[in-house]
Every structure is written in C-alpha cells, then in structure tokens.
Motif scaffolding. Structure first.
Motif, mmCIF file in Angstrom:
data_model
loop_
_atom_site.group_PDB
_atom_site.id
_atom_site.type_symbol
_atom_site.label_atom_id
_atom_site.label_comp_id
_atom_site.label_asym_id
_atom_site.label_seq_id
_atom_site.Cartn_x
_atom_site.Cartn_y
_atom_site.Cartn_z
ATOM 1 N N CYS A 1 -0.711 -5.648 7.539
ATOM 2 C CA CYS A 1 -0.903 -4.217 7.784
ATOM 3 C C CYS A 1 -0.092 -3.356 6.822
ATOM 4 O O CYS A 1 -0.524 -2.259 6.445
ATOM 5 C CB CYS A 1 -0.544 -3.884 9.229
ATOM 6 N N MET A 2 1.075 -3.841 6.426
ATOM 7 C CA MET A 2 1.851 -3.115 5.418
ATOM 8 C C MET A 2 1.102 -3.074 4.085
ATOM 9 O O MET A 2 1.234 -2.127 3.312
ATOM 10 C CB MET A 2 3.215 -3.783 5.220
ATOM 11 N N ASN B 1 -2.976 1.347 9.966
ATOM 12 C CA ASN B 1 -1.897 2.307 10.206
ATOM 13 C C ASN B 1 -1.259 2.142 11.582
ATOM 14 O O ASN B 1 -0.411 2.942 11.972
ATOM 15 C CB ASN B 1 -2.420 3.738 10.060
ATOM 16 N N LYS C 1 3.314 1.776 2.071
ATOM 17 C CA LYS C 1 3.909 2.009 3.390
ATOM 18 C C LYS C 1 5.291 1.351 3.472
ATOM 19 O O LYS C 1 5.466 0.202 3.074
ATOM 20 C CB LYS C 1 3.019 1.451 4.506
ATOM 21 N N GLU C 2 6.259 2.073 4.000
ATOM 22 C CA GLU C 2 7.582 1.509 4.239
ATOM 23 C C GLU C 2 7.768 1.150 5.710
ATOM 24 O O GLU C 2 8.670 0.397 6.061
ATOM 25 C CB GLU C 2 8.670 2.486 3.809
ATOM 26 N N LYS C 3 6.920 1.719 6.554
ATOM 27 C CA LYS C 3 6.955 1.399 7.970
ATOM 28 C C LYS C 3 5.552 1.562 8.522
ATOM 29 O O LYS C 3 4.675 2.147 7.879
ATOM 30 C CB LYS C 3 7.956 2.273 8.719
ATOM 31 N N LEU C 4 5.361 1.046 9.717
ATOM 32 C CA LEU C 4 4.028 0.998 10.323
ATOM 33 C C LEU C 4 4.156 1.273 11.809
ATOM 34 O O LEU C 4 4.968 0.641 12.489
ATOM 35 C CB LEU C 4 3.425 -0.395 10.092
ATOM 36 N N GLU C 5 3.377 2.208 12.333
ATOM 37 C CA GLU C 5 3.493 2.536 13.748
ATOM 38 C C GLU C 5 3.083 1.353 14.621
ATOM 39 O O GLU C 5 2.101 0.660 14.340
ATOM 40 C CB GLU C 5 2.649 3.749 14.108
ATOM 41 N N TYR D 1 8.347 1.871 15.295
ATOM 42 C CA TYR D 1 7.731 1.535 14.018
ATOM 43 C C TYR D 1 8.166 0.147 13.545
ATOM 44 O O TYR D 1 9.354 -0.191 13.631
ATOM 45 C CB TYR D 1 8.108 2.551 12.932
ATOM 46 N N SER E 1 0.826 -1.210 0.000
ATOM 47 C CA SER E 1 0.000 0.000 0.000
ATOM 48 C C SER E 1 0.855 1.252 0.000
ATOM 49 O O SER E 1 0.362 2.339 0.272
ATOM 50 C CB SER E 1 -0.911 0.002 1.234
#
Length: 370
Positions: free
Chosen positions: A317-318, A324, A135-139, A346, A133
């Motif tokens: 989730c990524m 998020n 995203k390179e990282k996710l909290e 993250y 999606s």
C-alpha cells in the motif's frame, strides 16, 4: 543467489481475548503456514499464508509448498521472482489439480518469501523495491473491536477506545448476525458514540441473501456507512451487480477471490466499489500487484484485506498509488521481527530490509510444539 532449501513453518498466534466471531466463523488462533527459503549466499526469505489455524489443513499447505513446488525451485536464481512465479503457476501437474485453493495459498507464501529474499539481497524494504509512491504514512482502520461476539456495550467501548486513545479515524464492525435489526442497532450505537467525523465500515462475511442485502444495505445508508463488505456469496458477480444497482451503500469485496480474472469480472460488471485483494488467496505479491493495477485502471480504490497479513500489505500500500487506507489487525505483531507499526491511526513506513514477514526467534521456537 541460488535456492538450496525450502523449510516448512506453521505458526499459530492467539487472537484477541481468546476468541472472536463473525457471521460465519469463530476462531481462537490465526494460522500462518509458510516457508523459509534458504540460499547459497546465506540469505533467508520468509513467506506465509493465513488460515483459521486448522492444523491438518495447514499441513496440506506446507506439504504443497515443499513437495509440489519445492522441486521446481531448488537450484534456481532466487532473484528471478516473476519468472519463478510463472514457472510455478504454469506447472502442468499442479495446475491440473487446482488453479486456486491450497495450491494458490502455497504459491502465495512462496512468492512472498522470494520477494523478501530479493529485498534482503538489495538491503531495502519491499515498498522501496516496488518503487514507492511518495507516501510516508498510510491511514489505518481498525477491525479488531467490531466482532459479533462482543456485546453492544463492549463494541461501543472498544470503538471509542480506538478513536479516543489510539487515534483511529475509521473502524469496521461485523454484521450478519442472527437478527438484521440487531445489526442495525449495533451500528446505530457505534455511530452515536463516535459522532459524524469517524468512518464506519461494515462486514457481513457473505452471510446475506440478495433480498436481505438490498434491505439492510439500504438501511445502513442512514448511518453514513463507508461500505458493506462481502454482503453475499463470494463468487456471485451477477447478484452483486444487482445489489450495487439497488442500493447507495458502496460494496467492498475481494478477500475470497483467488484469481485476477475474478476481480476483472466484478470490476467490469460494476459490482464492486472498494477492491480488497489479499496476497493470501491471490498467489502472492506478484498477482496482487496485477489486481491493484486493474483496479487503478478503472479508478477504483484498493483497500486490501489483511487478516492478519498487514506486515506485507503495508509495503504494498505504501508503494501503490491506488491505496490510501489499510485494515489493521494485531494478532501477529508479537510474532514478527519487524511488525507493522501504527501510530496515531497511521501505518508508518518500515525501514527494515525485506517484506516484513520474518518471525522472531521466540515465534520460531513454537513450531515444533504445535
């Protein structure tokens, strides 16, 4: 790539400080009953469920995997993940004895292993296979310092350490102890220690009655709580609808729901604000994705329950735009070849092929010792 063998696996990993407690359970180990699916190409896929490390129950799960579902899979194309999921789900003999519970836990472990196989055959991580999606990282938010058996002093100390030393900007605290007043005191102490910028989530693990949930849920609002998780009985749609209408604190739930239709009922009733699907109780990645799409279509955020299946959930989730934020628990981190990595609060996207659930050689060596 044809399936040749299903090999049962049961891992038991110790939890933090030798034991943890929430409002309904006390455990010393996290159980991971699962399966290694072998193929004629030499590829092996791994998938696990998650339990409270109760060996008799764990054996029932792996027996369901090998004895009930296994005959449906031998000789089948391992890349046909969705077709195989529907074949197993609709098996009349298995469907007759359970559309949730042990049969769903077993199906979930198999489904994860099949997706793991597909990723390895294509030499890509699961998040990439699912489309990603951007995203390179996710909290991440950390749960592993908020247990009820921690003293208030230890609770505050652990939460401060997570924020100040590890970079987390969100933590979760267990509530639902013997005294609602003491629950509020503990939350107040953490809020005072962390300040206003750190998010605090709370989790009652289904302990409260509706009147208690209304009373305590409304009082949580004074501490700017992000959500109250599982405030009441897990399947009570109407009760959660009444609760949502009676308080301002958002409701999170889903870890105890087994079916897409159960999530649909909570969403349609306006009884949930944060949707928490778990591939353990949902029948794996295939059904998890359906629930995430349902939530996304209703403009609801998806924040999966981990406990501890973060290895797979990080990939989901990524890849999914509704996600998020993801819970972090470290119990399996030393047992997996490619554990979930959290840096400065993250999750960092894994580059290893697979779904992240392949055990280390050391972990596999413990199987026969349980």
């Amino acid at each position: 790539m044809r399936i040749t063998k299903l090999e049962p696996i049961i891992l038991h990993a110790p939890v933090t400080r030798g034991g943890i407690k929430d409002s309904t359970h006390s455990i010393t180990h996290w159980g991971a009953p699962g399966v290694a699916i072998h193929t004629d190409t030499g590829h092996v896929g791994y998938g696990f469920s998650g339990t409270h490390a109760h060996l008799p129950t764990d054996k029932l799960i792996v027996e369901c995997i090998t004895d009930s579902f296994g005959p449906l899979l031998i000789g089948e194309d391992a890349l046909a993940t969705r077709a195989l999921w529907h074949k197993m789900y609709k098996s009349s003999e298995i469907y007759w004895v359970g559309r949730s519970g042990i049969t769903h836990l077993a199906l979930g472990a198999i489904d994860i292993a099949l997706w793991d196989l597909k990723c390895k055959a294509l030499d890509m991580p699961l998040w990439h296979l699912l489309g990603a999606s951007g995203k390179e990282k996710l909290e991440a938010y950390n749960t592993d310092g908020g247990w009820l058996n921690w003293s208030k002093q230890d609770l505050v100390s652990d939460c401060k350490r997570m924020v100040e030393e590890q970079g987390y900007r969100a933590v979760k605290i267990k509530v639902g102890g013997d005294s609602g007043t003491e629950d509020l005191r503990r939350i107040e102490a953490v809020r005072h220690a962390l300040g206003d910028e750190v998010r605090i989530m709370t989790d009652a693990n289904g302990r409260w009655s509706l009147p208690d949930a209304i009373r305590l849920g409304n009082q949580l609002a004074q501490f700017d709580i992000s959500w109250i998780e599982e405030p009441m009985g897990f399947d009570d749609v109407k009760g959660h609808q009444r609760l949502a209408n009676a308080m301002s604190t958002p409701i999170a739930l889903g870890e105890q729901l087994y079916l897409t239709q159960q999530f649909r009922d909570f969403v349609q009733a306006g009884a949930v604000d944060y949707v928490q699907p778990d591939i353990v109780r949902l029948a794996g990645i295939t059904e998890w994705w359906t629930v995430a799409e349902l939530a996304h279509a209703n403009n609801l955020p998806v924040v999966p329950h981990v406990g501890d299946m973060g290895q797979v959930h990080q990939h989901l989730c990524m890849a999914h735009p509704a996600c998020n934020l993801l819970e972090y628990i470290p119990w399996l981190s030393n047992w997996m070849k490619h554990p979930a990595q959290v840096k400065d609060g993250y999750y960092v996207a894994s580059q290893a092929a697979g779904a992240g659930m392949e055990p280390t050689a050391e972990a596999l060596a413990t199987i026969n010792k349980i």
